[in-house]
Design a protein around this motif. Sequence first.
Motif, PDB file in Angstrom:
ATOM      1  N   ASP A   1       4.302  -0.803   0.927  1.00  0.00           N
ATOM      2  CA  ASP A   1       3.872   0.522   1.372  1.00  0.00           C
ATOM      3  C   ASP A   1       2.426   0.808   1.000  1.00  0.00           C
ATOM      4  O   ASP A   1       1.706   1.493   1.739  1.00  0.00           O
ATOM      5  N   HIS A   2       1.980   0.264  -0.155  1.00  0.00           N
ATOM      6  CA  HIS A   2       0.589   0.462  -0.563  1.00  0.00           C
ATOM      7  C   HIS A   2      -0.358  -0.187   0.450  1.00  0.00           C
ATOM      8  O   HIS A   2      -1.365   0.418   0.865  1.00  0.00           O
TER       9      HIS A   2
ATOM     10  N   LEU B   1      -4.074   0.404   5.187  1.00  0.00           N
ATOM     11  CA  LEU B   1      -4.423   0.097   6.580  1.00  0.00           C
ATOM     12  C   LEU B   1      -4.541   1.375   7.400  1.00  0.00           C
ATOM     13  O   LEU B   1      -5.435   1.510   8.245  1.00  0.00           O
ATOM     14  N   LEU B   2      -3.648   2.307   7.162  1.00  0.00           N
ATOM     15  CA  LEU B   2      -3.682   3.573   7.888  1.00  0.00           C
ATOM     16  C   LEU B   2      -4.923   4.383   7.550  1.00  0.00           C
ATOM     17  O   LEU B   2      -5.598   4.930   8.431  1.00  0.00           O
ATOM     18  N   THR B   3      -5.227   4.480   6.270  1.00  0.00           N
ATOM     19  CA  THR B   3      -6.315   5.357   5.840  1.00  0.00           C
ATOM     20  C   THR B   3      -7.692   4.758   6.092  1.00  0.00           C
ATOM     21  O   THR B   3      -8.650   5.488   6.330  1.00  0.00           O
ATOM     22  N   ASN B   4      -7.807   3.435   6.040  1.00  0.00           N
ATOM     23  CA  ASN B   4      -9.116   2.807   6.214  1.00  0.00           C
ATOM     24  C   ASN B   4      -9.458   2.495   7.666  1.00  0.00           C
ATOM     25  O   ASN B   4     -10.632   2.482   8.025  1.00  0.00           O
TER      26      ASN B   4
ATOM     27  N   PRO C   1     -12.372  -5.079   1.008  1.00  0.00           N
ATOM     28  CA  PRO C   1     -11.860  -5.672  -0.233  1.00  0.00           C
ATOM     29  C   PRO C   1     -10.569  -5.032  -0.738  1.00  0.00           C
ATOM     30  O   PRO C   1      -9.638  -5.739  -1.142  1.00  0.00           O
ATOM     31  N   ALA C   2     -10.504  -3.704  -0.713  1.00  0.00           N
ATOM     32  CA  ALA C   2      -9.299  -3.033  -1.222  1.00  0.00           C
ATOM     33  C   ALA C   2      -8.087  -3.360  -0.367  1.00  0.00           C
ATOM     34  O   ALA C   2      -6.989  -3.586  -0.877  1.00  0.00           O
TER      35      ALA C   2
ATOM     36  N   ALA D   1      -4.735  -5.570  -1.510  1.00  0.00           N
ATOM     37  CA  ALA D   1      -3.373  -5.037  -1.371  1.00  0.00           C
ATOM     38  C   ALA D   1      -2.502  -5.964  -0.522  1.00  0.00           C
ATOM     39  O   ALA D   1      -1.321  -6.177  -0.831  1.00  0.00           O
ATOM     40  N   LEU D   2      -3.078  -6.526   0.536  1.00  0.00           N
ATOM     41  CA  LEU D   2      -2.323  -7.456   1.374  1.00  0.00           C
ATOM     42  C   LEU D   2      -1.956  -8.717   0.594  1.00  0.00           C
ATOM     43  O   LEU D   2      -0.824  -9.213   0.680  1.00  0.00           O
TER      44      LEU D   2
END
Length: 422
Positions: free
Chosen positions: A253-254, A259-262, A302-303, A307-308
């Motif tokens: 979920d993180h 992905l949604l926010t960026n 990078p973030a 996370a991926l």
Amino acid sequence: MSDHVCPQHIALVAQLKQLLIDAGYCVNAINRQSAVAQNFLRYLKQRGLTLASVQPAHVTMYLRCELRRFERRHGRAPRSLEHWRASHTAGIHQLLRMATGRWPPAPQASSASEAFSQKLCAEFERWLDDVRGLASDTIHELVTEARRFMHWYLERAVSVNDLGRLTIADIDAYMQARSGSLRRISRKSLAQRLRCLMRFAHASGRTSHDLSACVVAPTLYAYESTPSTLSQHQIDAVLRICHADHSPKGLRDHAIVLLLTNYGLRAGEIARLRLDDIDWRRDRLYVRHSKTDSQSVLPLLPAVGAALLAYLRRGRPETSAREVFIRAHAPYRGFANGSSLYTPLRRRLDAAGVQTNGKRGPHAFRHARAISLLRGGVPPKVIGDVLGHRSSSSVWPYLKLAVDELRDVSLKISELLTEGAQ
């Protein structure tokens, strides 16, 4: 009849076991479903039935027999009938899907009106594909509405084998019956689906006149509704909740929220994201946009990359599926569609204490990204390209959410007018 298990059934059960192993089921679930499947095959053999001929009614009869056996053996009914039923049907349904390729089967017509409806809807589906060339999701929506309309109409029609007696009054009555609790935009979509069915009915000779123009839809004004969105504070709260959860679900979920926010991706684009779409060497992300059928190449931030990687290394189940994001429970496969992301994201919003006035799903994050880009001075054309819009005008509704920026523009114009008057 002999209860001897035939070699064919032994092979089927072995094949089912391997399928369950590959799907990541636990040992207990594998043994349970295999045992139920073997017992069901024995039941079919005793009654001279084949797997290809099985209908839902046969499964229901089998469950009744097994329930009577359970009650005789234990002297009581199952403590949870729902749980008992699910423990039996899981293995049977897996067996039938494996052996026949589809379960449940297409329902058999029980009357002349149902047979007519099924035939018309099948032809309508082929027409939408062959003549109109529509996408599969769109065809599914249109055919579903056609089935609903035919069920409604044939319950009231004098004749059950044609649409020749269909009138404008029938169309108005159906629209009224269907649109009572729908918003205006949903009523407009309903009218569009019904118009398409009416065009097909005329094109196929089932109606003498094209009644599509008689389907009345509400007028929607451009940009009349305000998209729902999330504030940066709310997004940060959701990200903290996800980042603090080191379970496989939390890691998944993180990565999804980042992905949604960026990038402001659609939920369906995330659900369809495949391992091959991530270019680790060049730090690129390839996104196939569902609405425009185009592809974007985005930088792998990078973030997001971190996370991926965390999810792929420590959270993603072992599976042959190529989708990046996998269901947390067996069978381990990708999400069915973008709507499947709604529930996990809603739970994260609830856990973060985020309350919104509008939508609470993935699209709220997408809207927030559009607003952040607008506030950053990014041109609408570039925003449209990033979000996968076909036209930059699709970005205009988000202008209503950038209230502070519009207020600043208004103040500056007022100041200029004042100075000019002086």
